[in-house]
Motif scaffolding. Structure first.
Motif, short mmCIF file in Angstrom:
data_model
loop_
_atom_site.label_atom_id
_atom_site.label_comp_id
_atom_site.label_asym_id
_atom_site.label_seq_id
_atom_site.Cartn_x
_atom_site.Cartn_y
_atom_site.Cartn_z
N THR A 130 0.82 -1.20 0.00
CA THR A 130 0.00 0.00 0.00
C THR A 130 0.86 1.26 0.00
O THR A 130 0.46 2.28 -0.55
N VAL A 131 2.03 1.21 0.61
CA VAL A 131 2.92 2.37 0.62
C VAL A 131 3.20 2.82 -0.81
O VAL A 131 2.97 3.97 -1.18
N ASP A 132 3.72 1.88 -1.62
CA ASP A 132 4.03 2.21 -3.01
C ASP A 132 2.79 2.58 -3.80
O ASP A 132 2.81 3.51 -4.61
N GLN A 133 1.69 1.87 -3.57
CA GLN A 133 0.47 2.13 -4.32
C GLN A 133 -0.08 3.53 -4.04
O GLN A 133 -0.49 4.24 -4.96
N MET A 134 -0.08 3.93 -2.77
CA MET A 134 -0.59 5.26 -2.42
C MET A 134 0.31 6.34 -3.01
O MET A 134 -0.19 7.31 -3.60
N ILE A 135 1.60 6.18 -2.85
CA ILE A 135 2.53 7.19 -3.37
C ILE A 135 2.43 7.26 -4.90
O ILE A 135 2.40 8.36 -5.48
N GLN A 136 2.33 6.11 -5.56
CA GLN A 136 2.23 6.11 -7.01
C GLN A 136 0.90 6.70 -7.49
O GLN A 136 0.87 7.39 -8.52
N GLU A 194 -9.59 5.98 2.87
CA GLU A 194 -10.82 5.52 3.53
C GLU A 194 -10.62 4.13 4.14
O GLU A 194 -11.05 3.87 5.27
N ASP A 195 -9.93 3.25 3.40
CA ASP A 195 -9.63 1.91 3.93
C ASP A 195 -8.76 2.00 5.18
O ASP A 195 -8.98 1.28 6.16
N PHE A 196 -7.74 2.86 5.13
CA PHE A 196 -6.85 3.03 6.28
C PHE A 196 -7.67 3.36 7.53
O PHE A 196 -7.48 2.75 8.58
N LEU A 197 -8.54 4.33 7.41
CA LEU A 197 -9.36 4.74 8.56
C LEU A 197 -10.28 3.61 9.02
O LEU A 197 -10.36 3.29 10.21
N ARG A 198 -10.98 2.98 8.08
CA ARG A 198 -11.97 1.96 8.41
C ARG A 198 -11.34 0.76 9.12
O ARG A 198 -11.81 0.33 10.17
N VAL A 199 -10.26 0.21 8.56
CA VAL A 199 -9.69 -1.03 9.12
C VAL A 199 -8.99 -0.79 10.45
O VAL A 199 -8.77 -1.74 11.20
N GLU A 238 -5.28 9.89 11.88
CA GLU A 238 -6.68 10.15 11.56
C GLU A 238 -6.86 11.55 10.96
O GLU A 238 -7.54 11.72 9.96
N THR A 239 -6.24 12.52 11.57
CA THR A 239 -6.37 13.90 11.09
C THR A 239 -5.73 14.05 9.71
O THR A 239 -6.31 14.65 8.81
N ILE A 240 -4.54 13.49 9.54
CA ILE A 240 -3.86 13.61 8.25
C ILE A 240 -4.67 12.92 7.15
O ILE A 240 -4.82 13.47 6.05
N ALA A 241 -5.19 11.75 7.44
CA ALA A 241 -6.02 11.05 6.44
C ALA A 241 -7.24 11.89 6.08
O ALA A 241 -7.61 11.98 4.90
N ASN A 242 -7.86 12.51 7.05
CA ASN A 242 -9.04 13.34 6.77
C ASN A 242 -8.67 14.61 5.99
O ASN A 242 -9.44 15.05 5.14
N ILE A 243 -7.50 15.16 6.26
CA ILE A 243 -7.03 16.30 5.46
C ILE A 243 -6.84 15.85 4.01
O ILE A 243 -7.29 16.53 3.07
N ALA A 244 -6.20 14.71 3.82
CA ALA A 244 -5.97 14.19 2.47
C ALA A 244 -7.29 13.91 1.76
O ALA A 244 -7.46 14.27 0.59
N ILE A 245 -8.23 13.32 2.46
CA ILE A 245 -9.55 13.04 1.88
C ILE A 245 -10.23 14.33 1.44
O ILE A 245 -10.79 14.41 0.35
N THR A 246 -10.15 15.33 2.27
CA THR A 246 -10.75 16.63 1.94
C THR A 246 -10.10 17.21 0.69
O THR A 246 -10.80 17.66 -0.24
N LEU A 247 -8.78 17.20 0.63
CA LEU A 247 -8.07 17.71 -0.54
C LEU A 247 -8.42 16.92 -1.81
O LEU A 247 -8.59 17.49 -2.88
N VAL A 275 -9.77 5.92 -1.89
CA VAL A 275 -10.20 4.63 -1.34
C VAL A 275 -9.14 4.10 -0.37
O VAL A 275 -9.47 3.55 0.69
N ASP A 276 -7.86 4.30 -0.69
CA ASP A 276 -6.80 3.85 0.23
C ASP A 276 -6.89 4.58 1.57
O ASP A 276 -6.74 3.96 2.63
#
Length: 185
Positions: free
Chosen positions: A42-48, A90-95, A134-143, A87-88
Motif C-alpha cells: 500500500t505504501v508504493d500504491q498510495m505514493i504512485q 478511507e480503507d486506512f481509517l476503516r480497518v 486520523e487527522t492527516i487522512a481526513n485532510i488528504a480526503i478533503t483535498l 479509497v486507500d
C-alpha cells in the motif's frame, strides 16, 4: 501579424488543480512512510497514485498545446488516480477503527475551509508533522474531494474550448486558409 494557430499552453504550475495535487502528493508521501509498515504494498500504491494524479495534470497541460483529446484523457487519468488514493485513505481509517469525519463535523468544516484557502505544499508539510494519522487522512480526503471537483470543472472547460475553437487540425486549416486569402495564394 496573423494570430498563431498553436497557442502556447501548458503552464501547469499556475493551475490550482496542480498545486492541490502537489499538496496531496506531499501529504501522501509523508503519511505512507510514517504510518504504514515498510514492505506493505500500500505504501508504493498510495505514493504512485498521488504521483500519477499530479504528473498526469502536468502532462495533460503540456499536451494541451497540440491535443485537446490527450489533455482530456490525461486529466481523466489524474481523476482516476486520485479516486484510487481516496479509497486507500478511507480503507486506512476503516480497518483501524478511526473516524472519517462526517461532512457536518466541525473538524471537517474547518478542514474544508483551510484546504480551500491553502494551495502551498509547504503549508501542509509543516502542518502534518504534529497531526495524528486520523487527522492527516481526513485532510488528504478533503483535498482529494476538492481536487476531484476542480478536475471535473477543468475537463468541462477543456471540452467547451474544443467545441468553441476546434482541434489542432481545424485550427491549422483555418490558419492556412487565412494566410492564403491574405497573400493571394
Amino acid at each position: 501579424m496573423p494570430q498563431p494557430f498553436l497557442p502556447q499552453r501548458g503552464n501547469y504550475r499556475n493551475l490550482i488543480a496542480y498545486q492541490k495535487a502537489e499538496c496531496i502528493y506531499d501529504i501522501t508521501f509523508f503519511f505512507a512512510n510514517k504510518f504504514l509498515s515498510k514492505g506493505d504494498r500500500t505504501v508504493d500504491q498510495m505514493i504512485q497514485a498521488a504521483r500519477s494524479g499530479k504528473q498526469n495534470i502536468a502532462e495533460g497541460s503540456a499536451a494541451s498545446t497540440s491535443s485537446r483529446e490527450s489533455e482530456i484523457k490525461l486529466l481523466n487519468v489524474a481523476r482516476a488516480s486520485f479516486q484510487e488514493l481516496l479509497v486507500d485513505y478511507e480503507d486506512f481509517l476503516r480497518v483501524r477503527g478511526l473516524l472519517q469525519w462526517p461532512s457536518s463535523d466541525m473538524r471537517s468544516i474547518r478542514t474544508r475551509q483551510i484546504c480551500y484557502a491553502r494551495n502551498e505544499s509547504s503549508f501542509y508539510r509543516e502542518a502534518i508533522q504534529v497531526r495524528s494519522p486520523e487527522t492527516i487522512a481526513n485532510i488528504a480526503i478533503t483535498l482529494i474531494h476538492q481536487e476531484d471537483v476542480m478536475l471535473r470543472k477543468l475537463i468541462e472547460k477543456v471540452q467547451q474550448q474544443f467545441l468553441q475553437d476546434g482541434g489542432i487540425r481545424e485550427q491549422m486549416t483555418h490558419a492556412r486558409l487565412e494566410y492564403r486569402k491574405r497573400n493571394g495564394g
